[in-house]
Design a protein around this motif. Structure first.
Motif, mmCIF file in Angstrom:
data_model
loop_
_atom_site.group_PDB
_atom_site.id
_atom_site.type_symbol
_atom_site.label_atom_id
_atom_site.label_comp_id
_atom_site.label_asym_id
_atom_site.label_seq_id
_atom_site.Cartn_x
_atom_site.Cartn_y
_atom_site.Cartn_z
ATOM 1 N N GLU A 1 0.296 4.673 5.478
ATOM 2 C CA GLU A 1 -0.334 3.681 4.601
ATOM 3 C C GLU A 1 0.199 2.274 4.802
ATOM 4 O O GLU A 1 -0.495 1.300 4.509
ATOM 5 C CB GLU A 1 -0.142 4.085 3.137
ATOM 6 C CG GLU A 1 -0.967 5.281 2.715
ATOM 7 C CD GLU A 1 -2.452 4.987 2.755
ATOM 8 O OE1 GLU A 1 -2.859 3.884 2.358
ATOM 9 O OE2 GLU A 1 -3.215 5.870 3.196
ATOM 10 N N LYS B 1 0.826 -1.205 0.000
ATOM 11 C CA LYS B 1 0.000 0.000 0.000
ATOM 12 C C LYS B 1 0.863 1.258 0.000
ATOM 13 O O LYS B 1 0.468 2.292 -0.541
ATOM 14 C CB LYS B 1 -0.929 -0.025 1.210
ATOM 15 C CG LYS B 1 -1.938 -1.146 1.127
ATOM 16 C CD LYS B 1 -2.850 -1.188 2.335
ATOM 17 C CE LYS B 1 -3.850 -2.336 2.201
ATOM 18 N NZ LYS B 1 -4.685 -2.480 3.400
ATOM 19 N N CYS C 1 0.909 -7.469 5.498
ATOM 20 C CA CYS C 1 -0.215 -6.670 5.024
ATOM 21 C C CYS C 1 -1.551 -7.256 5.455
ATOM 22 O O CYS C 1 -1.767 -8.448 5.360
ATOM 23 C CB CYS C 1 -0.152 -6.576 3.503
ATOM 24 S SG CYS C 1 1.309 -5.705 2.950
ATOM 25 N N ASN C 2 -2.432 -6.398 5.916
ATOM 26 C CA ASN C 2 -3.753 -6.839 6.328
ATOM 27 C C ASN C 2 -4.695 -6.834 5.127
ATOM 28 O O ASN C 2 -5.676 -6.121 5.085
ATOM 29 C CB ASN C 2 -4.298 -5.903 7.417
ATOM 30 C CG ASN C 2 -3.426 -5.931 8.635
ATOM 31 O OD1 ASN C 2 -3.017 -6.988 9.096
ATOM 32 N ND2 ASN C 2 -3.106 -4.763 9.168
ATOM 33 N N CYS D 1 0.639 -1.130 5.810
ATOM 34 C CA CYS D 1 -0.263 -1.937 6.636
ATOM 35 C C CYS D 1 0.485 -2.931 7.514
ATOM 36 O O CYS D 1 -0.127 -3.634 8.309
ATOM 37 C CB CYS D 1 -1.267 -2.643 5.743
ATOM 38 S SG CYS D 1 -0.509 -3.458 4.341
#
Ligand code: SF4
Ligand code: SF4
Length: 101
Positions: free
Chosen positions: A91, A18, A56-57, A93
């Motif tokens: 941003e 992201k 990352c989620n 994540c």
């Protein structure tokens, strides 16, 4: 001040990152190098590369998709382009980007 990537916390997925997508200056990119990181301090248990991990989620939690995270991957910052806006820190994540003095 400048943002730095903490590689062990970063899932290093070019398709998911992201921060890479959010940087308004195009200062963030993905590379692969010969040295793998085999024990990242991230939480993903769904990716086929989970041993190396992804922080990352994202929505791939059903284990059916490969986000592309690689033990050879690195997310890098071009400091010649970076204006230290801090967007990537917000941003990211995986909480893998920190501002340091
Ligand atoms: S942890 Fe942050 S820097 Fe690493 S791939 Fe995910 S969003 Fe990008
Ligand atoms: S601080 Fe801003 S310009 Fe620098 S890498 Fe992050 S998002 Fe891009």
């Amino acid at each position: 001040m400048k943002p730095i990537i903490i590689d062990k916390k970063c899932g290093a997925s070019e398709s998911v990152c992201k921060a890479l997508k959010a940087c308004p200056l195009g200062a963030i990119s993905y590379i692969e190098i010969d040295e793998p990181i085999l024990s990242r301090e991230v939480n993903c248990t769904s990716s086929p590369t989970a041993d190396s991990g992804c922080g990352c989620n994202c929505d791939c939690g059903d284990g059916s998709s490969d986000c592309g995270g690689s033990p050879y991957g690195r997310i890098i910052i071009d400091y010649d382009k970076c204006t230290i806006c801090g967007i990537c820190v917000d941003e990211c994540c995986g909480n893998a980007i920190e501002m340091v003095v």
